[in-house]
Design an enzyme around this catalytic site. Structure first.
Site, PDB file in Angstrom:
ATOM      1  N   GLY A  30       2.707  -7.759  -8.402  1.00 25.51           N
ATOM      2  CA  GLY A  30       4.050  -8.199  -8.028  1.00 25.51           C
ATOM      3  C   GLY A  30       4.918  -7.049  -7.560  1.00 25.51           C
ATOM      4  N   HIS A  36       2.088  -4.819   0.480  1.00 25.74           N
ATOM      5  CA  HIS A  36       1.440  -6.052   0.020  1.00 25.74           C
ATOM      6  C   HIS A  36       1.439  -7.109   1.123  1.00 25.74           C
ATOM      7  CE1 HIS A  36       3.030  -4.433  -3.951  1.00 25.74           C
ATOM      8  NE2 HIS A  36       1.760  -4.610  -4.230  1.00 25.74           N
ATOM      9  N   GLU A 147      -5.671   0.751   0.584  1.00 25.46           N
ATOM     10  CA  GLU A 147      -6.374   2.044   0.484  1.00 25.46           C
ATOM     11  C   GLU A 147      -5.525   3.094  -0.222  1.00 25.46           C
ATOM     12  OE1 GLU A 147      -7.703   3.205   4.357  1.00 25.46           O
ATOM     13  OE2 GLU A 147      -9.411   1.852   4.300  1.00 25.46           O
ATOM     14  N   LYS A 148      -4.253   2.794  -0.447  1.00 27.12           N
ATOM     15  CA  LYS A 148      -3.439   3.764  -1.189  1.00 27.12           C
ATOM     16  C   LYS A 148      -4.081   4.052  -2.543  1.00 27.12           C
ATOM     17  CE  LYS A 148       0.910   4.460  -3.381  1.00 27.12           C
ATOM     18  NZ  LYS A 148       0.431   3.925  -4.669  1.00 27.12           N
TER      19      LYS A 148
END
Ligand code: PAF
Length: 284
Positions: A30, A36, A147-148
Site C-alpha cells: 500500500g 506501483h 526492480e528497486k
C-alpha cells in the site's frame, strides 16, 4: 473493482476472473505511488485482469523497524487502483494471513543472505513467506515486482524455481524498472518519512551512485569508487551507509572487481527516519 478482505470471497472472485482470462498479480504494502501504478499498467498489458494485494506484512519487519509507522491509506490506494481498472484489491487482515498457530517459514539461502539480508535479519524470510502465500491465494499467471527491490526480486524468483511454483511460473515473475522522481530519487513509500530538507539532500543517493558507476566503468578500482560513494553520501546529509556493493546481478555475490557478467550497484543508506535503498546496472 472489488475490495476483498477474506479468503472465501477472494477464491470466488479469482475463479470468476480466471474463467474470463489470465490474471496478473501486483503485490504491494500500500501507500501507493507512481512506481506501483507503473507496475499496475504493466500488469494490464500482460493479463486480462489485475489483482493488487495490499498487506503490510509484519513478518518482514524487524523488532526495531517501522511496522507501526508504515503509511496505511487503503481508501486513497483503492481510489487510485479503481482509476487504473484493477479488478480486485486483496487486502487481508493480519489474522487472515497468519491465523493463530501459523508456524511456517520460507527461507531462501544464498541470494537472501547478504546486503539487506545481513542488514535486516529475517526480512527476506518474511517476504518469501508472504509472497508464497499471496501466489497460492491468487494463483496468478504472472506477477510483477519493482526492480528497486532488486534483491527481493532475486529471492522471489529463486523461491519460485526451488518450490516448482506453476502459478506463477518462475519465468512469469517480472521485474519492472525503477520509477524515479524528476531529480533521480527512486520512488518509495518510505520517502514520505523525509522532511523537506532531507528530501532535497536525498538526491545525493542516485547522484553518488551514478558517479561511482562512471568511475567503475572507467576503470577506477571498485573499492575506491565505493569509498568515494559512501563519503559523498555522508557529506551530503546521510547519517550512515548500511552497504554499498558491486554485485553479480543474478546471484548478488559481492564483486571486488569488475566482471564480464551483468553487474549491479546496490546501496542502502539512512537519512533522517528513512532507510533508502537503490540499485543500478553497471556495464561490463
Ligand atoms: O515490495 C513490497 O512491497 C513487499 O516486500 C511485498 C513484495 C509486497 C511483500 O510484502
Amino acid at each position: 473493482m472489488q475490495l476483498i478482505h477474506a479468503l472465501d470471497p477472494l477464491r470466488s472472485a479469482i475463479d470468476a476472473l480466471r474463467a474470463d482470462g489470465a490474471i496478473a498479480l501486483v503485490p504491494t504494502m500500500g501507500a501507493l505511488h507512481d512506481g506501483h501504478l507503473t507496475l499496475v499498467r504493466e500488469a494490464k498489458a500482460k493479463a486480462a485482469h489485475v489483482v493488487v494485494s495490499i498487506f503490510v506484512n509484519p513478518l518482514q519487519f524487524g523488532a526495531n523497524e517501522d511496522l507501526d509507522a508504515y503509511p496505511r491509506q487503503l481508501e486513497r490506494d483503492c481510489a487510485l487502483l479503481e482509476a487504473e481498472g484493477v479488478a480486485v484489491v486483496w487486502a487481508p487482515k493480519v489474522e487472515t494471513m497468519y491465523p493463530a498457530g501459523f508456524a511456517t517459514n520460507i527461507s531462501v539461502s544464498g541470494v537472501s543472505e547478504g546486503l539487506d539480508g545481513a542488514a535486516r535479519p529475517g526480512h527476506f524470510d518474511g517476504v518469501a513467506t508472504v509472497v508464497c502465500k499471496l501466489f497460492n491465494q491468487v494463483l496468478p499467471d504472472v506477477a510483477l515486482f519493482g526492480e528497486k527491490d532488486w534483491q527481493q526480486l532475486a529471492v522471489i524468483r529463486r523461491m519460485a524455481r526451488d518450490l516448482d511454483l506453476t502459478r506463477p511460473h518462475a519465468d512469469a515473475i517480472l521485474g519492472v524498472p525503477t520509477v524515479r522522481e524528476a531529480d533521480g530519487l527512486a520512488m518509495s513509500s518510505r520517502n514520505a518519512y523525509l522532511t523537506r530538507e532531507q528530501r532535497a539532500a536525498a538526491v545525493a543517493l542516485p547522484t553518488a551512485m551514478r558517479a561511482a558507476i562512471a568511475e567503475i566503468e572507467g576503470g577506477v578500482p571498485v573499492g575506491d569508487a565505493l569509498s568515494a560513494l559512501a563519503r559523498a553520501l555522508l557529506a551530503g546529509g546521510f547519517l550512515s551507509v548500511d552497504y554499498a556493493e558491486l554485485c553479480d546481478a543474478a546471484d548478488l555475490s559481492v564483486l571486488p572487481a569488475r566482471s564480464d557478467k551483468p553487474m549491479r550497484l546496490l546501496v542502502a543508506a539512512r537519512i533522517g527516519k528513512a532507510r533508502l535503498i537503490d540499485n543500478m546496472a553497471v556495464a561490463p
